[in-house]
Design a protein around this motif. Structure first.
Motif, PDB file in Angstrom:
ATOM      1  N   GLU B 413       0.824  -1.219   0.000  1.00  0.00           N
ATOM      2  CA  GLU B 413       0.000   0.000   0.000  1.00  0.00           C
ATOM      3  C   GLU B 413       0.854   1.264   0.000  1.00  0.00           C
ATOM      4  N   LEU B 414       2.136   1.110  -0.081  1.00  0.00           N
ATOM      5  CA  LEU B 414       3.110   2.203  -0.054  1.00  0.00           C
ATOM      6  C   LEU B 414       3.200   2.868   1.316  1.00  0.00           C
ATOM      7  N   MET B 415       2.745   2.144   2.335  1.00  0.00           N
ATOM      8  CA  MET B 415       2.857   2.650   3.704  1.00  0.00           C
ATOM      9  C   MET B 415       4.154   2.159   4.321  1.00  0.00           C
ATOM     10  N   GLN B 444       7.275   5.135 -12.600  1.00  0.00           N
ATOM     11  CA  GLN B 444       6.925   4.701 -11.244  1.00  0.00           C
ATOM     12  C   GLN B 444       6.454   5.871 -10.387  1.00  0.00           C
ATOM     13  N   ALA B 445       7.149   7.014 -10.490  1.00  0.00           N
ATOM     14  CA  ALA B 445       6.800   8.161  -9.651  1.00  0.00           C
ATOM     15  C   ALA B 445       5.380   8.625  -9.961  1.00  0.00           C
ATOM     16  N   ALA B 446       5.081   8.774 -11.248  1.00  0.00           N
ATOM     17  CA  ALA B 446       3.742   9.242 -11.618  1.00  0.00           C
ATOM     18  C   ALA B 446       2.698   8.186 -11.272  1.00  0.00           C
ATOM     19  N   GLY B 447       3.048   6.923 -11.483  1.00  0.00           N
ATOM     20  CA  GLY B 447       2.117   5.847 -11.147  1.00  0.00           C
ATOM     21  C   GLY B 447       1.799   5.841  -9.655  1.00  0.00           C
ATOM     22  N   ASP B 448       2.839   5.919  -8.839  1.00  0.00           N
ATOM     23  CA  ASP B 448       2.648   5.965  -7.377  1.00  0.00           C
ATOM     24  C   ASP B 448       1.732   7.117  -6.989  1.00  0.00           C
ATOM     25  N   GLY B 449       2.044   8.302  -7.528  1.00  0.00           N
ATOM     26  CA  GLY B 449       1.351   9.509  -7.088  1.00  0.00           C
ATOM     27  C   GLY B 449      -0.083   9.581  -7.573  1.00  0.00           C
ATOM     28  N   TYR B 450      -0.283   9.350  -8.852  1.00  0.00           N
ATOM     29  CA  TYR B 450      -1.623   9.533  -9.418  1.00  0.00           C
ATOM     30  C   TYR B 450      -2.516   8.323  -9.206  1.00  0.00           C
ATOM     31  N   PHE B 451      -1.935   7.126  -9.360  1.00  0.00           N
ATOM     32  CA  PHE B 451      -2.819   5.964  -9.471  1.00  0.00           C
ATOM     33  C   PHE B 451      -2.746   4.966  -8.324  1.00  0.00           C
ATOM     34  N   VAL B 452      -1.591   4.851  -7.663  1.00  0.00           N
ATOM     35  CA  VAL B 452      -1.503   3.848  -6.607  1.00  0.00           C
ATOM     36  C   VAL B 452      -1.924   4.427  -5.257  1.00  0.00           C
ATOM     37  N   LEU B 453      -1.179   5.438  -4.796  1.00  0.00           N
ATOM     38  CA  LEU B 453      -1.444   5.968  -3.461  1.00  0.00           C
ATOM     39  C   LEU B 453      -2.909   6.364  -3.252  1.00  0.00           C
TER      40      LEU B 453
END
Lengths: 214, 639, 244
Positions: B413-415, B444-453
């Motif tokens: 979950e990126l926690m 990865q950075a954009a994916g994490d920020g926009y879509f995963v987190l």
């Protein structure tokens, strides 16, 4: 809507349109002035009378004066804003490559304005009856005036300043109107250069001819 | 601390993310308005997260140390951004992208995270295109791609040599939209000094206003760190000179585990060092290796100008050693090969620490115009810096510290290990294993920020909805602020003779020499001693003029260097612990007879997550053993 | 080489500033301008004096942080470079160099060479975006864009927001900056949908923040480190008239 009408770009737009209108008037004026070189005052005075009485031209005159006033008002307003936009200047000066004359538009413009006031006192106000003189014989008024050296010199200097104002004005007006083109913009610049030299030069030639040779 | 729980969802790899999203707890729109989230950093991941969370209706506070969010160092990424679109019909797929990343990372990344990164990559491209990012296009109006190191398909979307800038400005624009709507409040020129943890959960941060010097308290229901990497630990690197690890390090000291700190990518194509005051090594995009050929003279100490060295006297060592991939081998391989040639005495340039990157053949074949279209701005930049024209003579390049695969440990979950504290983008460790493939950091950075987190943070916040706005008057805030101020005061009161930068330079040299492209036990042990000495010297001979109040750039630097001096030891400790070579981590003791990395999968197929045990105590190692269910661990070969 | 630096020093926004003279010896022609200032600052700190404050970050000409007015030019006398990439090889031994902050009412000085450029952010916040939510985007190739338009949009989009255009302009006008963003979006089909609202909002904000107007002087174009063209300003004007 007000915000749009009075934004910096809108003011520039109106200035450019008004300026171009004034630019259109100058060749007409110059053409009529060439009649001053004839020894017969008739054609010039007739033309002057035509300009003063023909209804279409009268409407044109009102538009022209309005354009002039708007051009001056917005020009000064924008300039004050521009001065305020940089309260502290650079100790090292500015050495950027620029359109040189663009930096002095307010000053060349102000000179042209002072000239216009003088010019109006000399001619236009006679027609309005504000200044003594014969509105039916501008030919003689002009001939007498141009033979006074101080007037002639002031007029000539102002023609030169008008040329400097016109040069940047013409090329700049198209940019302000959003007309910038790969091929046409350089053409406009060349035209502006020719125009800015030819028009003041035309007026100057007439004046010098009358001053020195008549 | 309990064993690490990576919270990988059950089920087949390809369905994990879909299933996760379908079953995750949600926060209803009315409640989102009541929840505050702090995002530190405004790069691709930070600005992406802040805008996506703002769109969802959360109250977001976004922080950056620069004067504007548009300056985050994502802006400097050049080459491109990967996506598994398969627009070229070359057999690309989410699976292939995933596989390339796992293999490129030398099998030290978590399968589920990597698969998800590949999965959302297509959405990232769609989103950026919709935001008006002017990616390169073909004459038919569709998007163009190019190939990049370490892969055999063409999946890299690009905007000339400024892809990072264009993507970042896309993020900046979506951030601005949320700022205008009032969903995000921007706090520029703020440095995070500490994390506030209340009852074991991340609840806020302490910042210093870099203009007024004021120390500020900010509270939230969750904190997201998007603070980038720590490559400037080498002092000279491709990073922005102010990039730093302080926020992540402060979080680490408050309980967030730090994973794989020694995995630092050394980028093979950078402008070599020119002078002693040099503050930065400028990257020349890896995409240049598509058309440029790398070589050194066949003879040692050949001092002839490059153009007068005939073809038969040139050693195209990458093409020679790696015929299958040639100049397009992964970064770690290319970097080490350059170092190997230079150490052996074949290096070129004044220092002998450079190799040629030659475009002569490409210009002959494709014409100058074609090359200019692809790399014009890079060539200009190279010429500006060095005064030499790459159209006329080959570029000189040398490796430099670039990207940190390591970072804060996060679960699926990126926690991090602190509940409510998330790490995204380069700040976390998760997707690149021991080596990152080109053009996958933006992805990865954009994916994490926009879509995963935005799809995982709700799982935590769903349980926080009853918690009202958190007061910054709580004792935890007061304590954190007090210790932050004390630290600043102690930096100011040393009153020695040396500047923060001079310590930073010496730190960088130690790290580069002993924990850089290649490492060995002896050197690493020596580095630990040297670092300890340097730390002592720092705290007794540092000079920081000025006060806490007002602009004090020396104080900013000093704080960052102080943190780096601590992180450096952990980095070396991690490199010592990992008695294998993998990806960017190359231990000289562990190599094949022909000099390639020798992995030890039975012993080291784990993520090393380090726990801070307190001042003066050794870090505690926690191992997250990596399970590979989809891919078979192979020897990475690019021959 | 040896240089004489005349640097604007100002304690904070409310203080009066003045020029200080610093001799700089042994400057290597291979240094960048900022590395030369690093060397000066090292000296100052070691002498217990406060170093010269200036904004800087990426040092590769892309972040837009750095910017100082050097000898009559924003980013110095060499065209198309930022201060961080300005090489000292362009200066002569014995030269006096004037170093000043950007000067504009909209960019107040914060300290020494640091100015507050948040006005640029405010303009972008007013309308420098395309309103699309995360996840709501169509498939990227479903919006074909002619290559020429896309390339032109790119040429406008590379503005780094450093403020050199404002610093160079005798009117401190932000027209080039605004026109870059307007042009980028005006040339792309994605951006056309909100084109009218965008140009109105951004120009209104620009005027409100105290930037001057455009006199078509061209100093901005001459000094822009990314060579953003005046044609963009003409396009901004066109877009503005279309929005009436």
């Amino acid at each position: 809507m007000n915000k749009i009408l009075f934004s910096s770009i809108s003011k520039k737009f109106v200035m450019a349109l008004a300026g171009l209108f004034l630019v259109l008037f100058l060749p007409v004026h110059l053409t009529i002035n060439f009649m001053l070189l004839k020894s017969d005052p008739g054609p010039f005075n007739n033309a002057a009378r035509f300009m003063a009485t023909f209804p279409v031209i009268r409407i044109f005159e009102i538009v022209l004066i309005s354009a002039l006033l708007i051009h001056i008002t917005w020009g000064i307003t924008l300039q004050i804003g521009n001065w305020l936009a940089r309260p502290v200047g650079y100790a090292g000066g500015s050495k950027s490559e620029t359109a040189f004359f663009s930096k002095f538009m307010i000053w060349t413009g102000a000179s042209v304005l002072i000239f216009l006031v003088l010019h109006f006192i000399n001619f236009y106000f006679i027609r309005l009856g504000l200044v003594k003189g014969n509105p039916e014989d501008f030919y003689s008024v002009a001939h007498q005036l141009f033979k006074i050296p101080s007037y002639a010199i002031i007029y000539l200097a102002c023609f030169a300043l008008l040329g400097l104002h016109l040069y940047h004005a013409l090329s700049s007006a198209f940019q302000t109107l959003g007309l910038n083109h790969r091929i046409w913009t350089p053409v406009v610049k060349v035209f502006a250069w020719i125009y800015a030299v030819a028009i003041p030069l035309g007026f100057a030639i007439i004046l010098i001819t009358i001053w020195k040779f008549r | 601390m309990a064993a690490l729980d990576s919270k990988i969802p059950e089920g087949p790899l390809a369905q994990k993310w879909t299933k996760y999203k379908a079953s995750v707890k949600q926060v209803n729109p009315a409640n989102k308005k009541k929840l505050d989230i702090i995002v530190v950093g405004t790069g691709l991941s930070g600005a992406g997260a802040a805008s996506a969370l703002g769109e969802l209706g959360y109250n977001v506070k976004n922080f950056c140390y620069q004067d504007s969010p548009r300056r985050a160092h994502s802006v400097a990424a050049q080459g491109g951004i990967n996506a598994a679109k398969n627009y070229q019909n070359d057999g690309d797929s989410v699976y292939r992208l995933f596989y390339d990343m796992i293999k490129g990372g030398d099998y030290r990344a978590r399968e589920a995270n990597v698969y998800r990164a590949a999965e959302v990559s297509n959405q990232v491209i769609d989103h950026f295109t919709a935001l008006g990012v002017p990616f390169a296009r073909d004459y038919g109006g569709t998007l163009d791609t190019r190939s990049f190191g370490g892969v055999q398909v063409s999946r890299t979307f690009y905007a000339r040599g400024q892809t990072g800038q264009q993507c970042l400005l896309g993020c900046y624009s979506s951030l601005n939209r949320q700022i205008k709507k009032g969903n995000v409040v921007m706090y520029p020129r703020r440095e995070m000094l500490d994390l506030v943890v209340i009852d074991g959960k991340a609840r806020g941060i302490i910042t210093r206003n870099l203009i007024t010097g004021e120390i500020e308290r900010h509270s939230a229901h969750a904190v997201v760190l998007a603070t980038g990497g720590y490559g400037t630990i080498y002092y000279l690197s491709t990073l922005a000179v102010n990039s730093n690890a302080s926020a992540a390090w402060k979080a680490h000291k408050k309980g967030a585990f730090f994973a794989n700190p020694s995995f630092i990518q050394i980028h093979p194509t950078c402008v070599p060092q020119l002078n002693h005051f040099q503050s930065k090594l400028t990257l020349m995009s890896e995409s240049l290796r598509n058309d440029g050929r790398i070589w050194v003279p066949k003879e040692k100490n050949d001092k002839r100008p490059a153009n007068s060295i005939p073809e038969e006297d040139r050693d195209y060592y990458l093409e020679r050693r790696y015929p299958a991939f040639g100049n397009l081998v992964p970064r770690d391989v290319a970097s080490r090969a350059a170092k190997e040639r230079c150490d052996a005495g074949y290096g070129v340039g004044k220092t002998g620490l450079a190799v040629y990157l030659d475009f002569r053949d490409a210009i002959r074949k494709q014409g100058k115009k074609a090359i200019e279209n692809k790399y014009g701005n890079l060539f200009e930049m190279y010429k500006t810096i060095t005064g030499s024209d790459p159209y006329e003579e080959p570029m000189m390049i040398y490796p430099a510290g670039h990207y940190t695969m390591g970072g804060l440990w996060v679960d699926y979950e990126l926690m991090t290990t602190i509940p409510g504290l998330y790490a995204i983008g380069e700040a976390n460790f998760s997707d690149h294993g021991a080596n990152r493939l080109g053009a996958s950091s933006l992805m990865q950075a954009a994916g994490d920020g926009y879509f995963v987190l935005p799809n995982t943070i709700c799982n935590y916040l769903a349980d926080e909805i009853r918690l009202p706005k958190i007061s910054t008057d709580l004792p935890e805030f007061a304590d954190a602020e007090k210790s932050a101020v004390e630290r600043l005061k102690s930096l100011l009161s040393i009153n020695g003779k040396q500047t923060a930068s001079s310590f930073h330079k010496r730190l960088g040299k130690i790290m580069w020499d002993y924990c850089g492209m290649t490492r060995n036990e002896e050197g690493l042990k020596k580095a630990l001693v040297l670092l300890e000495e340097l730390r002592k010297e720092f705290w007794s001979d540092l000079k920081v003029p000025g006060k806490i109040n007002g602009v004090n750039q020396e104080l900013e630097k000093a704080g960052r260097v102080a943190d780096y001096l601590e992180l450096a030891s952990l980095l070396v400790t991690d490199a010592l612990d990992r008695r294998e070579s993998c990806g960017a981590h190359f231990r000289e003791e562990f190599q094949t007879p022909d000099g390639e990395a020798l992995r030890n999968d039975s012993g080291y197929a784990y993520v090393a997550a380090w726990e801070y045990a307190g001042e003066g105590k050794s870090h505690i190692l926690h191992k997250e053993h990596l399970k590979f269910e989809e891919v078979e661990l192979k020897v990475r070969s690019y021959k | 080489m040896d240089l004489r630096l005349k640097i604007w020093r100002q304690k904070d926004a409310s203080s009066q500033g003045s020029f200080e003279t610093y001799p700089m010896e042994d400057v290597s022609p291979e240094m960048s301008f900022l590395e030369m200032l690093d060397a000066l600052n090292k000296k100052l700190v070691e002498q217990g004096k406060e170093p010269v404050a200036f904004d800087h970050d990426c040092r590769e000409g892309i972040c837009g942080s750095c910017g100082m007015y050097i000898n009559g030019h924003p980013h110095g006398p060499v065209p198309a470079v930022t201060t961080c990439l300005l090489s000292m090889r362009y200066f002569r031994d014995g030269e006096t160099i004037w170093i000043e902050p950007w000067r504009a009412r909209a960019f107040p000085v914060i300290r020494d060479l640091i100015v507050d450029r948040s006005a640029f952010d405010k303009i972008q916040t007013a309308g420098g975006f395309i309103s699309v939510n995360t996840g709501g985007a169509p498939e990227a190739n479903s919006i074909p864009v002619p290559k020429k338009d896309s390339d032109n949009a790119f040429d406008a989009s590379i503005c780094i927001g450093c403020g050199a255009c404002v610093a160079a302009c005798k009117n401190s006008s932000a027209m080039l900056f605004v026109s870059a963003k307007i042009s980028q979006f005006a040339l792309l089909p994605q951006g056309r949908i909100e084109a009218k609202e965008r140009v109105r909002a951004m120009v209104e904000k620009m005027d409100e923040l105290g930037f001057g107007s455009c006199s078509n002087t061209g100093a901005c174009e001459a000094e822009c480190p990314k060579q953003i063209r005046l044609t963009n300003i003409a396009r901004l004007n066109r877009e503005y008239y279309k929005a009436f």
